[in-house]
Motif scaffolding. Structure first.
Motif, PDB file in Angstrom:
ATOM      1  N   GLU A 128       0.834  -1.205   0.000  1.00  0.00           N
ATOM      2  CA  GLU A 128       0.000   0.000   0.000  1.00  0.00           C
ATOM      3  C   GLU A 128       0.870   1.257   0.000  1.00  0.00           C
ATOM      4  N   ALA A 129       1.905   1.250   0.808  1.00  0.00           N
ATOM      5  CA  ALA A 129       2.786   2.414   0.905  1.00  0.00           C
ATOM      6  C   ALA A 129       3.616   2.616  -0.358  1.00  0.00           C
ATOM      7  N   LEU A 130       3.972   1.535  -1.032  1.00  0.00           N
ATOM      8  CA  LEU A 130       4.801   1.640  -2.235  1.00  0.00           C
ATOM      9  C   LEU A 130       4.010   1.941  -3.501  1.00  0.00           C
ATOM     10  N   GLN A 131       2.748   1.576  -3.552  1.00  0.00           N
ATOM     11  CA  GLN A 131       1.984   1.700  -4.793  1.00  0.00           C
ATOM     12  C   GLN A 131       1.996   3.112  -5.364  1.00  0.00           C
ATOM     13  N   SER A 132       1.827   4.113  -4.523  1.00  0.00           N
ATOM     14  CA  SER A 132       1.805   5.486  -5.033  1.00  0.00           C
ATOM     15  C   SER A 132       3.186   5.931  -5.507  1.00  0.00           C
ATOM     16  N   ARG A 133       4.229   5.295  -4.990  1.00  0.00           N
ATOM     17  CA  ARG A 133       5.594   5.656  -5.380  1.00  0.00           C
ATOM     18  C   ARG A 133       6.066   4.910  -6.624  1.00  0.00           C
ATOM     19  N   LEU A 134       5.353   3.844  -6.981  1.00  0.00           N
ATOM     20  CA  LEU A 134       5.750   3.020  -8.130  1.00  0.00           C
ATOM     21  C   LEU A 134       4.574   2.854  -9.095  1.00  0.00           C
ATOM     22  N   PRO A 135       4.166   3.939  -9.731  1.00  0.00           N
ATOM     23  CA  PRO A 135       3.046   3.804 -10.666  1.00  0.00           C
ATOM     24  C   PRO A 135       3.409   2.879 -11.831  1.00  0.00           C
ATOM     25  N   GLY A 136       2.478   2.025 -12.191  1.00  0.00           N
ATOM     26  CA  GLY A 136       2.697   1.125 -13.317  1.00  0.00           C
ATOM     27  C   GLY A 136       3.481  -0.129 -12.983  1.00  0.00           C
ATOM     28  N   VAL A 137       3.900  -0.287 -11.747  1.00  0.00           N
ATOM     29  CA  VAL A 137       4.653  -1.472 -11.346  1.00  0.00           C
ATOM     30  C   VAL A 137       3.717  -2.406 -10.587  1.00  0.00           C
ATOM     31  N   THR A 138       3.741  -3.674 -10.954  1.00  0.00           N
ATOM     32  CA  THR A 138       2.944  -4.668 -10.242  1.00  0.00           C
ATOM     33  C   THR A 138       3.734  -5.169  -9.047  1.00  0.00           C
ATOM     34  N   LEU A 139       3.111  -5.082  -7.887  1.00  0.00           N
ATOM     35  CA  LEU A 139       3.743  -5.541  -6.659  1.00  0.00           C
ATOM     36  C   LEU A 139       3.112  -6.869  -6.261  1.00  0.00           C
ATOM     37  N   GLN A 140       3.900  -7.914  -6.259  1.00  0.00           N
ATOM     38  CA  GLN A 140       3.427  -9.238  -5.871  1.00  0.00           C
ATOM     39  C   GLN A 140       3.618  -9.402  -4.371  1.00  0.00           C
ATOM     40  N   VAL A 141       2.561  -9.787  -3.666  1.00  0.00           N
ATOM     41  CA  VAL A 141       2.585  -9.863  -2.211  1.00  0.00           C
ATOM     42  C   VAL A 141       2.433 -11.310  -1.766  1.00  0.00           C
ATOM     43  N   ARG A 142       3.229 -11.665  -0.735  1.00  0.00           N
ATOM     44  CA  ARG A 142       3.128 -13.011  -0.178  1.00  0.00           C
ATOM     45  C   ARG A 142       3.520 -12.981   1.291  1.00  0.00           C
TER      46      ARG A 142
END
Length: 101
Positions: A51-65
């Motif tokens: 959640e914290a990184l999403q706004s800083r990395l537009p267009g990047v898919t963050l895979q969570v586990r």
């Protein structure tokens, strides 16, 4: 909290410099609690970082586990006694960048 924000900013800068690739956000816990509890907790930790990184990395898919207690950096118990310092080190979120182009 400031240190956390600074680390997230640095992580975003590293991803921007690597120009693509996948980003994995992996949550971990110590051995306190049931397997279901530690799995859920580690996933919530990873999701909070996403959640914290999403706004800083537009267009990047963050895979969570979430890995719960399955991948400790250090043993939580030594000589039959809990080691608080080790447990603290095992409570973490790792951000892994795949810099393949």
């Amino acid at each position: 909290m400031r240190a956390t924000r600074r680390l997230l900013r640095v992580a975003a800068e590293i991803q921007a410099e690597s120009a693509g690739g996948a980003v994995r956000v992996e949550g971990h816990t110590d051995d306190q609690g049931t397997g279901a509890y530690t799995d859920a907790l580690s996933l919530r930790r990873a999701q909070a970082v996403r959640e914290a990184l999403q706004s800083r990395l537009p267009g990047v898919t963050l895979q969570v586990r979430g890995f719960g207690e399955r991948r400790p950096q250090l043993p939580d118990i030594m000589d039959g006694h809990p080691v608080k310092r080790n447990q603290a080190r095992n409570r973490r979120v790792e951000i892994i960048f795949d810099a393949r182009k």
